[in-house]
Motif scaffolding. Structure first.
Motif, PDB file in Angstrom:
ATOM      1  N   GLY A  68     -59.071  43.210 -44.666  1.00 56.51           N
ATOM      2  CA  GLY A  68     -59.116  41.760 -44.528  1.00 56.51           C
ATOM      3  C   GLY A  68     -58.224  41.255 -43.403  1.00 56.51           C
ATOM      4  N   SER A  69     -57.122  41.951 -43.166  1.00 60.66           N
ATOM      5  CA  SER A  69     -56.215  41.526 -42.098  1.00 60.66           C
ATOM      6  C   SER A  69     -56.776  41.827 -40.717  1.00 60.66           C
ATOM      7  CB  SER A  69     -54.842  42.176 -42.268  1.00 60.66           C
ATOM      8  OG  SER A  69     -54.929  43.571 -42.094  1.00 60.66           O
ATOM      9  N   LEU A  70     -57.798  42.661 -40.640  1.00 61.90           N
ATOM     10  CA  LEU A  70     -58.429  42.936 -39.343  1.00 61.90           C
ATOM     11  C   LEU A  70     -59.122  41.704 -38.773  1.00 61.90           C
ATOM     12  CD1 LEU A  70     -60.013  46.465 -39.877  1.00 61.90           C
ATOM     13  CD2 LEU A  70     -57.989  45.889 -38.529  1.00 61.90           C
ATOM     14  N   LEU A  71     -59.503  40.769 -39.634  1.00 59.51           N
ATOM     15  CA  LEU A  71     -60.192  39.568 -39.180  1.00 59.51           C
ATOM     16  C   LEU A  71     -59.229  38.476 -38.731  1.00 59.51           C
ATOM     17  CD1 LEU A  71     -62.964  39.474 -41.913  1.00 59.51           C
ATOM     18  CD2 LEU A  71     -63.133  40.336 -39.575  1.00 59.51           C
ATOM     19  N   LEU A  72     -57.942  38.810 -38.672  1.00 56.59           N
ATOM     20  CA  LEU A  72     -56.937  37.865 -38.195  1.00 56.59           C
ATOM     21  C   LEU A  72     -56.510  38.247 -36.777  1.00 56.59           C
ATOM     22  CD1 LEU A  72     -54.626  37.692 -41.343  1.00 56.59           C
ATOM     23  CD2 LEU A  72     -56.308  35.994 -40.620  1.00 56.59           C
ATOM     24  N   CYS A  73     -56.288  37.232 -35.942  1.00 57.28           N
ATOM     25  CA  CYS A  73     -55.772  37.485 -34.596  1.00 57.28           C
ATOM     26  C   CYS A  73     -54.332  37.995 -34.715  1.00 57.28           C
ATOM     27  CB  CYS A  73     -55.851  36.228 -33.738  1.00 57.28           C
ATOM     28  SG  CYS A  73     -54.735  34.904 -34.249  1.00 57.28           S
ATOM     29  N   PRO A  74     -53.782  38.588 -33.681  1.00 59.96           N
ATOM     30  CA  PRO A  74     -52.418  39.119 -33.780  1.00 59.96           C
ATOM     31  C   PRO A  74     -51.372  38.084 -34.212  1.00 59.96           C
ATOM     32  CG  PRO A  74     -53.482  39.949 -31.812  1.00 59.96           C
ATOM     33  CD  PRO A  74     -54.413  38.944 -32.417  1.00 59.96           C
ATOM     34  N   LEU A 115     -63.622  46.078 -33.970  1.00 56.88           N
ATOM     35  CA  LEU A 115     -63.121  45.864 -35.329  1.00 56.88           C
ATOM     36  C   LEU A 115     -63.809  46.782 -36.332  1.00 56.88           C
ATOM     37  CD1 LEU A 115     -62.817  41.975 -35.418  1.00 56.88           C
ATOM     38  CD2 LEU A 115     -60.965  43.652 -35.270  1.00 56.88           C
ATOM     39  N   ILE A 116     -65.105  46.969 -36.194  1.00 60.34           N
ATOM     40  CA  ILE A 116     -65.848  47.870 -37.083  1.00 60.34           C
ATOM     41  C   ILE A 116     -65.342  49.297 -36.906  1.00 60.34           C
ATOM     42  CG2 ILE A 116     -68.116  48.890 -37.512  1.00 60.34           C
ATOM     43  CD1 ILE A 116     -69.274  46.053 -36.817  1.00 60.34           C
TER      44      ILE A 116
END
Length: 168
Positions: free
Chosen positions: A145-151, A132-133
């Motif tokens: 912010g949407s990167l911290l959401l599952c698909p 993710l980083i």
């Protein structure tokens, strides 16, 4: 008479054999030997497993422990270097090591475990923090912010935006 010519030719050429294994052998610069995964650099993206023709590299998640496992089994490796070529962070390299015979099969396995990040909405583990980083470096700040959401949660959020006529 043919034998004498052969013997004289062999004497004139001299020794052509290597002293290996009694003396070290020098391998060429671009030799493709044993692959090694650098545990500090690996982000657990799975690109190496996707590129591996004999499936010597397996990537899977242990959801109970919350880790992604990158498993390299040298017994299947064909030393093609595709894993090295596709790794986005250079975490896997082929060494010059070629003596891989061992009485213990455990010596043929390398396992890297990476902690999984959990979805900020549903709490389900879905990707490694390192990956993710790495991805966040190439994503605009307003989308990080949407990167911290599952698909699944990301899909729901995108569907909600479309419902309201937003472009994100």
């Amino acid at each position: 008479m043919g034998r004498l010519k052969l013997i004289s030719k062999a004497i004139s050429i001299g020794k052509v054999t290597e002293k290996y294994p009694f003396a070290p052998i020098e391998v060429p610069e671009d030799y493709r030997g044993k692959p090694v995964i650098n545990e500090e650099k690996c982000i657990g993206c799975g690109a190496c497993a996707n590129a591996c023709p004999p499936q010597a590299i397996q990537v899977y998640d242990d959801l109970e422990r919350g880790v992604r496992i990158v498993h390299l089994f040298l017994g299947r490796c064909i030393f093609c270097a595709r894993c090295q070529d596709v790794c986005p962070v250079g975490a896997i390299k082929l060494t010059k090591e070629f003596e891989l015979a061992t009485p213990n099969q455990d010596d043929l396995h390398q396992i890297v475990e990476l902690k999984l990040a959990r979805c900020s909405k549903c709490g389900k583990p879905f990707d490694t923090y390192r990956h993710l980083i790495h991805v966040a470096e190439n994503v605009p700040p307003w989308e990080r912010g949407s990167l911290l959401l599952c698909p699944e949660c990301r899909r729901e959020k995108t569907s909600e935006w479309r419902l309201w006529g937003c472009k994100r």
